[in-house]
Write a protein that holds these residues in place. Structure first.
Motif, PDB file in Angstrom:
ATOM      1  N   CYS A 278      -8.858  -2.577  -2.603  1.00 33.88           N
ATOM      2  CA  CYS A 278      -7.789  -3.572  -2.679  1.00 33.88           C
ATOM      3  C   CYS A 278      -8.369  -4.984  -2.695  1.00 33.88           C
TER       4      CYS A 278
ATOM      5  N   HIS B 238       0.824  -1.209   0.000  1.00 33.33           N
ATOM      6  CA  HIS B 238       0.000   0.000   0.000  1.00 33.33           C
ATOM      7  C   HIS B 238       0.859   1.260   0.000  1.00 33.33           C
TER       8      HIS B 238
ATOM      9  N   LEU C 183     -10.111   2.374   0.760  1.00 37.52           N
ATOM     10  CA  LEU C 183      -8.873   1.886   0.145  1.00 37.52           C
ATOM     11  C   LEU C 183      -8.771   0.366   0.252  1.00 37.52           C
TER      12      LEU C 183
END
Length: 257
Positions: free
Chosen positions: A84, A64, A80
């Motif tokens: 992912c 990340h 986020l």
């Protein structure tokens, strides 16, 4: 589709998706993950038989991008991580075999990417790590994929210590399939992918998705599910062609995507 952080190329029957943000060591920013997901879906809907996932620059993928996380609020970080997870799921949802070609370090969510791919070939120069164990942000989501590839004690060693392992150790532990010298990486990755793409495209796509569906079911349910999939797919034209060709001692003629 035009991408800024990934390249998609097609050569013959195969596609290559290359993470191409070397200045950030292919860190998985929100934009990078959205582009990578879109690229996977593009290839998944194409006539490609198989897919190579590669990285450009000094790292395969550094995980990340902390610039997207530091000082951000909980709602944004949840977004986020959801993006992912969608990206990781897409790798396993598209019908083609996806092979990670790992030339250098794969760390944290980058290690998760390798663990998520169907197959992986690495250079002797590659290393793998889930470094959250020696930092302040534990690698909880990478843990999901890594622990489904390697045994409990080895997974916890990686997760708790954060120490990197070399490519040969990763192969011995089951995180990757092959280790080769750097000058043979492209050749061996392509060879394994082509081997994995032999036979019926339709049958293999169903088989890949069935594999992931049954993995975490109790054995009795897994057999019930797999039995129905296998019975149903016996009626596919490619299945019938495969059986006829075997009995008739000739090469099968399977449908192309």
């Amino acid at each position: 589709m035009q991408y800024e952080l990934v390249n998609v190329t097609y050569e013959g029957d195969y596609a290559t998706i290359t993470m191409n943000n070397p200045k950030r060591r292919n860190a998985l920013s929100l934009k990078h993950m959205e582009e990578l997901t879109a690229a996977l879906r593009e290839v998944g809907e194409s006539t490609a038989l198989g897919v190579i996932l590669a990285g450009n620059g000094p790292a395969f993928c550094a995980g990340h991008d902390f610039a997207d996380v530091v000082d951000n609020n909980l709602v944004m970080v949840r977004k986020l991580l959801k993006v992912c997870t969608t990206m990781m799921d897409t790798i396993q949802e598209i019908p083609q075999p996806v092979l990670a070609r790992v030339h250098a370090v794969a760390t944290a969510a980058g290690c998760q990417l390798v663990a998520t791919c169907d197959l992986a070939v690495a250079s002797t120069e590659a290393t793998f790590a889930t470094p959250g164990g020696k930092g302040g942000w534990f690698c909880t989501t990478p843990m999901v994929a890594v622990s489904r590839n390697i045994g409990r004690k080895r997974a916890l060693e990686m997760l708790l210590t954060g120490d990197p392992i070399d490519a040969q150790t990763a192969a011995d532990w089951g995180l990757i399939n092959r280790v080769v010298e750097p000058d043979r990486l492209m050749e061996e990755a392509q060879r394994l992918l082509e081997a994995a793409c032999r036979g019926s495209y339709i049958s293999k796509g169903i088989g890949k998705q069935a594999y992931y569906a049954q993995m975490d079911l109790p054995q009795q349910l897994a057999y019930a599910y797999a039995q129905e999939v296998m019975a149903s797919t016996s009626q596919l034209p490619d299945a019938q062609e495969g059986m006829h060709s075997f009995l008739e001692k000739r090469r099968p003629n399977f449908k192309r995507p």
